[in-house]
Each structure stands twice: as C-alpha cells, then as structure tokens.
Design an enzyme around this catalytic site. Sequence first.
Site: not given
Length: 163
Positions: A36-37
């Site tokens: 995930c970012g």
Amino acid sequence: MTTLYDIPLRTLADEPTSLGAYRGSVVLVVNVASKCGLTPQYSGLERIQKEYGERGFTVVGVPCNQFGGQEPGSADEIATFCSATYGVSFPMLAKTEVNGAGRDPLYTELTRTADAAGEAGDVQWNFEKFLIGPDGTVAARFRPRTEPDAPEVVAAIERLLTA
C-alpha cells in the site's frame, strides 16, 4: 457482556489469542498491508512501539487484503516482509476482514467508534488506527492518512498512559 478482551483472535502464526492478553495496557490496533502507499507507516508504528512499549503500550497489527488486494501474501510472507523491511517487533494477528459480511467481530466492535469528525462505520482503507485504553474501551479512532506518530496520536497515547 462481551468486551474487546473476550473476542477470540488468531495470531499471524495461527495461535489463539485475544486482546485480553493486553488487559490494563494501552493498545493501538491497526489494519495493515504490505503493498500500500501507506505501508511506510510501519516505520512510525515501530517507533511508537519502541518509545512506549516499556510503559504498557503495544501496537497490534492486523493484516487485511480488502483494500485493493494490497495484502496478498501468506502469513509467512507477511511476517518476513514486516521483519525484514521494517523490523516489526509488535504482535501481528492473522489476516482479517475489517468490513463487509465477513467482518471480524473485533472490527464489528471497533467500527462503532467515531473518529474526530464524529464519523463511525466502515474502515476507510489500510492503516486505520483504533486506540484502546487500559480499561478495554476504544478511546480514539484515527483515519488511515494520520501517521502513527502524529501529534494527536502521541498525545492520546500519553494521556492514556498517565491516566
């Protein structure tokens, strides 16, 4: 009456556990993902674990693959990633559903708590944080973009540790 402490959970190593193991402590429950970012938040989670761990605080990571398939790995892959990439020392639970029909009972309870804007309900994305006080009640909810070591999170942890 069932409390957060009574809800049966599984560790990432598939051992039975519950938040009852942390009764009397301050706990930050966070749904996490490896791809995930927001994954770099693991660094902040580990920092606050190290800073407050000896004072009766722990982070509990809850891998979840419900947001964009960003936690696709097996338990072993997740454990290896967390250890090798971020040096994670805090406990991790088994991969868990936090929203929808398969929502884990832990998250059924946690999502009843409103955030600072007064909104309760579904987890918005990876890295949503729920702060549980020593009495087992949810004291605060922080949305995904709030860094684990943001001033408002740290202040809430400090408040509960000194209460």
